[in-house]
Motif scaffolding. Structure first.
Motif, mmCIF file in Angstrom:
data_model
loop_
_atom_site.group_PDB
_atom_site.id
_atom_site.type_symbol
_atom_site.label_atom_id
_atom_site.label_comp_id
_atom_site.label_asym_id
_atom_site.label_seq_id
_atom_site.Cartn_x
_atom_site.Cartn_y
_atom_site.Cartn_z
ATOM 1 N N VAL A 170 -15.152 10.965 -0.989
ATOM 2 C CA VAL A 170 -14.183 10.041 -1.592
ATOM 3 C C VAL A 170 -14.768 9.490 -2.887
ATOM 4 C CG1 VAL A 170 -13.054 7.797 -1.341
ATOM 5 C CG2 VAL A 170 -13.014 9.429 0.551
ATOM 6 N N ASP A 171 -14.081 9.739 -4.006
ATOM 7 C CA ASP A 171 -14.591 9.340 -5.317
ATOM 8 C C ASP A 171 -14.261 7.896 -5.662
ATOM 9 O OD1 ASP A 171 -15.459 12.021 -5.848
ATOM 10 O OD2 ASP A 171 -13.367 12.540 -6.243
ATOM 11 N N ALA A 172 -13.069 7.438 -5.280
ATOM 12 C CA ALA A 172 -12.625 6.095 -5.645
ATOM 13 C C ALA A 172 -11.724 5.559 -4.539
ATOM 14 C CB ALA A 172 -11.885 6.117 -6.980
ATOM 15 N N VAL A 173 -11.559 4.240 -4.529
ATOM 16 C CA VAL A 173 -10.862 3.576 -3.430
ATOM 17 C C VAL A 173 -9.798 2.632 -3.966
ATOM 18 C CG1 VAL A 173 -11.139 1.979 -1.485
ATOM 19 C CG2 VAL A 173 -12.884 3.731 -1.921
ATOM 20 N N MET A 174 -8.646 2.634 -3.321
ATOM 21 C CA MET A 174 -7.610 1.632 -3.582
ATOM 22 C C MET A 174 -7.665 0.588 -2.473
ATOM 23 S SD MET A 174 -4.364 3.944 -4.813
ATOM 24 C CE MET A 174 -4.351 4.960 -3.330
ATOM 25 N N ILE A 175 -7.566 -0.674 -2.864
ATOM 26 C CA ILE A 175 -7.618 -1.785 -1.908
ATOM 27 C C ILE A 175 -6.322 -2.578 -2.016
ATOM 28 C CG2 ILE A 175 -8.841 -3.887 -1.228
ATOM 29 C CD1 ILE A 175 -11.339 -2.686 -2.628
ATOM 30 N N SER A 176 -5.534 -2.566 -0.949
ATOM 31 C CA SER A 176 -4.287 -3.347 -0.961
ATOM 32 C C SER A 176 -4.103 -4.042 0.382
ATOM 33 C CB SER A 176 -3.087 -2.454 -1.289
ATOM 34 O OG SER A 176 -3.033 -1.317 -0.450
ATOM 35 N N THR A 177 -5.175 -4.654 0.816
ATOM 36 C CA THR A 177 -5.202 -5.418 2.060
ATOM 37 C C THR A 177 -4.672 -6.830 1.799
ATOM 38 O OG1 THR A 177 -7.461 -6.054 1.528
ATOM 39 C CG2 THR A 177 -7.176 -4.125 2.938
ATOM 40 N N GLY B 153 0.808 -1.201 0.000
ATOM 41 C CA GLY B 153 0.000 0.000 0.000
ATOM 42 C C GLY B 153 0.845 1.257 0.000
ATOM 43 N N GLY B 154 1.954 1.218 0.732
ATOM 44 C CA GLY B 154 2.854 2.362 0.742
ATOM 45 C C GLY B 154 3.435 2.638 -0.633
ATOM 46 N N GLU B 155 3.748 1.570 -1.365
ATOM 47 C CA GLU B 155 4.248 1.730 -2.726
ATOM 48 C C GLU B 155 3.194 2.380 -3.617
ATOM 49 O OE1 GLU B 155 5.341 -2.151 -3.967
ATOM 50 O OE2 GLU B 155 7.126 -2.268 -2.707
ATOM 51 N N LEU B 156 1.949 1.946 -3.481
ATOM 52 C CA LEU B 156 0.866 2.518 -4.290
ATOM 53 C C LEU B 156 0.656 3.997 -3.964
ATOM 54 C CD1 LEU B 156 -1.776 -0.353 -4.208
ATOM 55 C CD2 LEU B 156 -0.259 0.273 -6.083
ATOM 56 N N GLU C 259 -0.330 5.242 10.980
ATOM 57 C CA GLU C 259 0.479 6.422 11.271
ATOM 58 C C GLU C 259 1.528 6.654 10.184
ATOM 59 O OE1 GLU C 259 1.987 5.581 15.144
ATOM 60 O OE2 GLU C 259 0.155 6.237 16.178
ATOM 61 N N ARG C 260 2.102 5.591 9.692
ATOM 62 C CA ARG C 260 3.105 5.714 8.632
ATOM 63 C C ARG C 260 2.488 6.273 7.354
ATOM 64 N NH1 ARG C 260 6.277 0.380 6.748
ATOM 65 N NH2 ARG C 260 4.144 -0.155 6.168
ATOM 66 N N ALA C 261 1.268 5.831 7.030
ATOM 67 C CA ALA C 261 0.589 6.310 5.821
ATOM 68 C C ALA C 261 0.208 7.779 5.951
ATOM 69 C CB ALA C 261 -0.653 5.472 5.544
#
Length: 227
Positions: free
Chosen positions: A114-121, A55-58, A85-87
């Motif tokens: 929020v218009d769109a969501v990224m999911i990297s769970t 997620g951090g990379e994204l 906290e890091r994000a």
């Protein structure tokens, strides 16, 4: 899940989200169904669920596009306080202001702006979260794989299709230069007639082996039942 010519501009992205939002009252009505009017210069507000290493990379990739695509990560969500906290700190650096920090996906999906969501769970949660995102009327980018359970994958797909949302599922090592070079080499005929080729990427063992997070995480810093 794009427009007929395979491309979609910012205006169409926002307008389609608004139209879809008007007919949905699932988890939360999206921002664009309210008083806000979509325009070509509107900044795209992104939420990010699951902001660990990948997620951090994204987040970093999106930050590179903040000016050319007029996009911004305005909300981040993670069950683990350390990741959250890091994000927040990373996106504060990228955009000059801190995103909203939320613990649970339902909180982020309820945000009207929020218009769109990224999911990297983690992989087991991709399909359920994509379904929830679609039910909230929001477009999405979801990391690969789309899911581990076929029924959950179908439910997520159906939730996206019935609302005509824009969704991209990530891939791994599908567009790298070395793979394109191999394809071109095969097509050139230098190897003769090739009737079949396979690409495999295998790993056998627990993904958490040797990762520092294993020693860092504490029960009081996360939500085990939700995970």
């Amino acid at each position: 899940m794009n427009s007929s010519d395979g491309k979609i501009n910012r205006r169409e992205f926002l307008q389609r989200s608004a139209v879809v939002a008007a007919g949905n009252a699932a988890l939360s009505s999206p921002a664009l169904s309210y008083s806000r009017i979509a325009g070509a210069n509107d900044r795209i507000s992104l939420g990010h669920i699951g902001i660990g290493n990948r997620g951090g990379e994204l987040d970093g990739i999106v930050a590179l596009l903040k000016d050319t695509k007029n996009a911004e990560v305005t909300a981040v969500c993670d069950l683990w306080t350390h990741n959250l906290e890091r994000a927040v700190a990373a996106n504060q650096k990228y955009y000059g202001k801190a995103p909203r920090a939320l613990r649970h996906p339902q909180e982020l999906l309820a945000l009207k702006d929020v218009d769109a969501v990224m999911i990297s769970t983690p992989e087991h949660s991709h399909s359920p979260l994509l379904k929830m995102t679609a039910e909230a009327g929001k477009d999405a980018y979801c990391e690969k794989p789309m899911g581990n359970v076929l029924e959950e994958v179908r439910d997520a797909r159906d939730a996206v299709l019935v609302r005509n949302l824009v969704v991209q599922i990530g891939t791994q090592h599908r567009s790298e230069p070395y793979q394109i070079a191999v394809r071109d080499l095969i097509r050139s005929g230098v190897l003769g007639e090739v009737t079949k080729y396979e690409i495999e990427w295998n790993y056998h063992g627990p993904r958490w082996r040797g990762r520092p997070e294993v020693k860092m995480i504490r029960e009081q810093d996360t939500d085990w039942p939700a995970w």
